[in-house]
Design a protein around this motif. Structure first.
Motif, PDB file in Angstrom:
ATOM      1  N   GLU A  21      56.225  42.619  38.892  1.00  0.00           N
ATOM      2  CA  GLU A  21      54.629  43.063  39.264  1.00  0.00           C
ATOM      3  C   GLU A  21      53.554  42.406  38.555  1.00  0.00           C
ATOM      4  OE1 GLU A  21      54.415  47.347  39.186  1.00  0.00           O
ATOM      5  OE2 GLU A  21      56.723  47.657  39.210  1.00  0.00           O
ATOM      6  N   VAL A  22      52.532  42.379  39.095  1.00  0.00           N
ATOM      7  CA  VAL A  22      51.232  41.793  38.296  1.00  0.00           C
ATOM      8  C   VAL A  22      50.321  42.910  38.122  1.00  0.00           C
ATOM      9  CG1 VAL A  22      49.719  39.985  38.260  1.00  0.00           C
ATOM     10  CG2 VAL A  22      51.732  39.663  39.620  1.00  0.00           C
ATOM     11  N   GLU A  23      49.781  43.215  36.950  1.00  0.00           N
ATOM     12  CA  GLU A  23      48.829  44.320  36.841  1.00  0.00           C
ATOM     13  C   GLU A  23      47.750  43.812  35.851  1.00  0.00           C
ATOM     14  OE1 GLU A  23      49.324  48.935  35.465  1.00  0.00           O
ATOM     15  OE2 GLU A  23      50.819  47.413  34.646  1.00  0.00           O
ATOM     16  N   MET A  24      46.323  44.147  36.281  1.00  0.00           N
ATOM     17  CA  MET A  24      45.449  43.782  35.368  1.00  0.00           C
ATOM     18  C   MET A  24      45.401  45.165  34.199  1.00  0.00           C
ATOM     19  SD  MET A  24      43.370  41.359  35.644  1.00  0.00           S
ATOM     20  CE  MET A  24      42.168  41.455  34.841  1.00  0.00           C
ATOM     21  N   VAL A  25      45.702  44.607  32.869  1.00  0.00           N
ATOM     22  CA  VAL A  25      45.863  45.777  31.823  1.00  0.00           C
ATOM     23  C   VAL A  25      44.627  45.836  31.079  1.00  0.00           C
ATOM     24  CG1 VAL A  25      48.358  45.700  31.961  1.00  0.00           C
ATOM     25  CG2 VAL A  25      47.209  43.959  30.262  1.00  0.00           C
ATOM     26  N   SER A  26      43.637  45.179  31.075  1.00  0.00           N
ATOM     27  CA  SER A  26      42.238  45.154  30.644  1.00  0.00           C
ATOM     28  C   SER A  26      41.340  44.316  31.148  1.00  0.00           C
ATOM     29  CB  SER A  26      42.399  44.525  28.985  1.00  0.00           C
ATOM     30  OG  SER A  26      42.239  43.069  29.195  1.00  0.00           O
ATOM     31  N   ASP A  27      40.180  44.207  30.840  1.00  0.00           N
ATOM     32  CA  ASP A  27      39.246  43.373  31.700  1.00  0.00           C
ATOM     33  C   ASP A  27      39.514  42.087  31.430  1.00  0.00           C
ATOM     34  OD1 ASP A  27      38.586  43.096  29.040  1.00  0.00           O
ATOM     35  OD2 ASP A  27      36.215  43.418  29.219  1.00  0.00           O
ATOM     36  N   ARG A  28      40.444  41.533  30.805  1.00  0.00           N
ATOM     37  CA  ARG A  28      40.714  39.974  30.637  1.00  0.00           C
ATOM     38  C   ARG A  28      42.172  39.658  30.620  1.00  0.00           C
ATOM     39  NH1 ARG A  28      39.815  42.511  26.437  1.00  0.00           N
ATOM     40  NH2 ARG A  28      40.330  42.018  24.201  1.00  0.00           N
ATOM     41  N   HIS A  29      42.921  40.700  30.704  1.00  0.00           N
ATOM     42  CA  HIS A  29      44.497  40.382  30.551  1.00  0.00           C
ATOM     43  C   HIS A  29      45.238  40.945  31.651  1.00  0.00           C
ATOM     44  CE1 HIS A  29      43.417  40.544  25.955  1.00  0.00           C
ATOM     45  NE2 HIS A  29      43.946  39.308  26.315  1.00  0.00           N
ATOM     46  N   MET A  30      46.268  40.355  32.214  1.00  0.00           N
ATOM     47  CA  MET A  30      47.126  40.613  33.212  1.00  0.00           C
ATOM     48  C   MET A  30      48.433  40.634  32.602  1.00  0.00           C
ATOM     49  SD  MET A  30      47.047  37.715  35.878  1.00  0.00           S
ATOM     50  CE  MET A  30      47.113  35.999  35.115  1.00  0.00           C
ATOM     51  N   ASP A  31      49.450  41.620  32.969  1.00  0.00           N
ATOM     52  CA  ASP A  31      50.901  41.593  32.734  1.00  0.00           C
ATOM     53  C   ASP A  31      51.475  41.059  34.219  1.00  0.00           C
ATOM     54  OD1 ASP A  31      50.407  42.363  30.152  1.00  0.00           O
ATOM     55  OD2 ASP A  31      51.097  44.371  30.571  1.00  0.00           O
ATOM     56  N   ILE A  32      52.472  40.233  33.921  1.00  0.00           N
ATOM     57  CA  ILE A  32      53.622  40.147  34.940  1.00  0.00           C
ATOM     58  C   ILE A  32      54.902  40.557  34.294  1.00  0.00           C
ATOM     59  CG2 ILE A  32      54.654  38.247  36.062  1.00  0.00           C
ATOM     60  CD1 ILE A  32      51.716  37.102  34.717  1.00  0.00           C
ATOM     61  N   PHE A  33      55.486  41.781  34.860  1.00  0.00           N
ATOM     62  CA  PHE A  33      56.808  42.285  34.386  1.00  0.00           C
ATOM     63  C   PHE A  33      57.624  42.987  35.289  1.00  0.00           C
ATOM     64  CE2 PHE A  33      55.485  46.598  35.425  1.00  0.00           C
ATOM     65  CZ  PHE A  33      54.270  46.677  35.737  1.00  0.00           C
ATOM     66  N   GLY A  34      58.666  43.262  34.792  1.00  0.00           N
ATOM     67  CA  GLY A  34      59.765  43.871  35.769  1.00  0.00           C
ATOM     68  C   GLY A  34      61.072  43.595  35.153  1.00  0.00           C
TER      69      GLY A  34
END
Ligand SMILES: C[S@@+](CC[C@H](N)C(=O)[O-])C[C@H]1O[C@@H](n2cnc3c(N)ncnc32)[C@H](O)[C@@H]1O
Length: 211
Positions: free
Chosen positions: A195-208
């Motif tokens: 999954e790809v998710e914005m976790v702040s105004d400048r960071h994203m996580d790619i996780f799973g």
């Protein structure tokens, strides 16, 4: 970050809060696993693996970086923390580590995607090194909508850092990927389960978890 100057500026900066936030996110995803072989791609000064093995004594982290000056800082971190048995440093390119396939239960990486232009090879390496059912967490900057928006972020979050670090941060923001670009990359790499998710105004996580 091949120059000793850049490595020193990065290693001296205080990333304690963001690094701890990354570790907590990883522990949410994989903290229940015992006796884990984990891989950190682009470890920098090794602050993140040090925090992880302190929190999870059963984990061993292989920490890869392509910069010799940066690995010298990592070596210092690990030696001073007495963690040499729990963290192994490897000088290698994250896109072609030379490590054996299907070796890792957990693969993580913080803040290196924007350094990598040949991104197809990075995702192929993640896939090659992961054991079946491995947990993946890759966090990076997401490219702001404009150079002006990038300047605003630099002023907001790096106001008190050195000029060198602020310029590095600005360049990093502009060379980062967008979540949409990452989704296309994952589809092409056969990693669309992540999954790809914005976790702040400048960071994203790619996780799973891999199948
Ligand atoms: C912004 S620092 C992040 C360091 C660390 N992950 C952290 O969050 O503290 C990026 C690191 O990635 C490393 N790096 C950049 N491209 C790389 C590559 N292709 N392979 C391995 N390491 C790389 C740099 O040398 C640098 O240490």
């Amino acid at each position: 970050m091949d120059s000793p100057h850049e490595a020193e500026a990065y290693a001296r900066a205080d990333f304690a809060e963001v690094n701890q936030a990354f570790v907590e996110r990883l522990l949410d995803l994989a903290g229940h696993l015992k006796s884990v072989k984990a891989l950190d791609l682009g470890t920098g000064p090794a602050d993140i693996p040090a925090r992880i093995v302190r929190a999870c004594p059963g984990w061993h982290v292989v920490a890869v970086d392509a910069s010799r000056p940066m690995l010298d800082y990592a070596q210092k971190t690990i030696r001073e923390a007495g963690l040499s048995d729990a963290i192994t440093l490897v000088l290698a390119d994250a896109k072609c580590t030379g490590l054996a396939p299907e070796l890792f239960d957990v693969i993580f990486s913080n803040s290196i995607l924007h350094h990598i232009t040949d991104i197809t090879r990075f995702w192929a390496e993640v896939k090659r090194l992961a054991k079946p059912e491995a947990t993946v967490l890759v966090r990076d900057l997401a490219r702001p909508a404009s150079p002006q928006a990038a300047r605003t972020i630099v002023s907001r979050y790096a106001e008190h850092e050195s000029e060198l670090l602020r310029e590095e941060y600005y360049r990093s923001l502009l060379s980062a990927y967008t979540p949409e670009e990452i989704r296309v990359q994952l589809d092409c790499a056969g990693l669309s389960m992540l999954e790809v998710e914005m976790v702040s105004d400048r960071h994203m996580d790619i996780f799973g978890r891999l199948p």
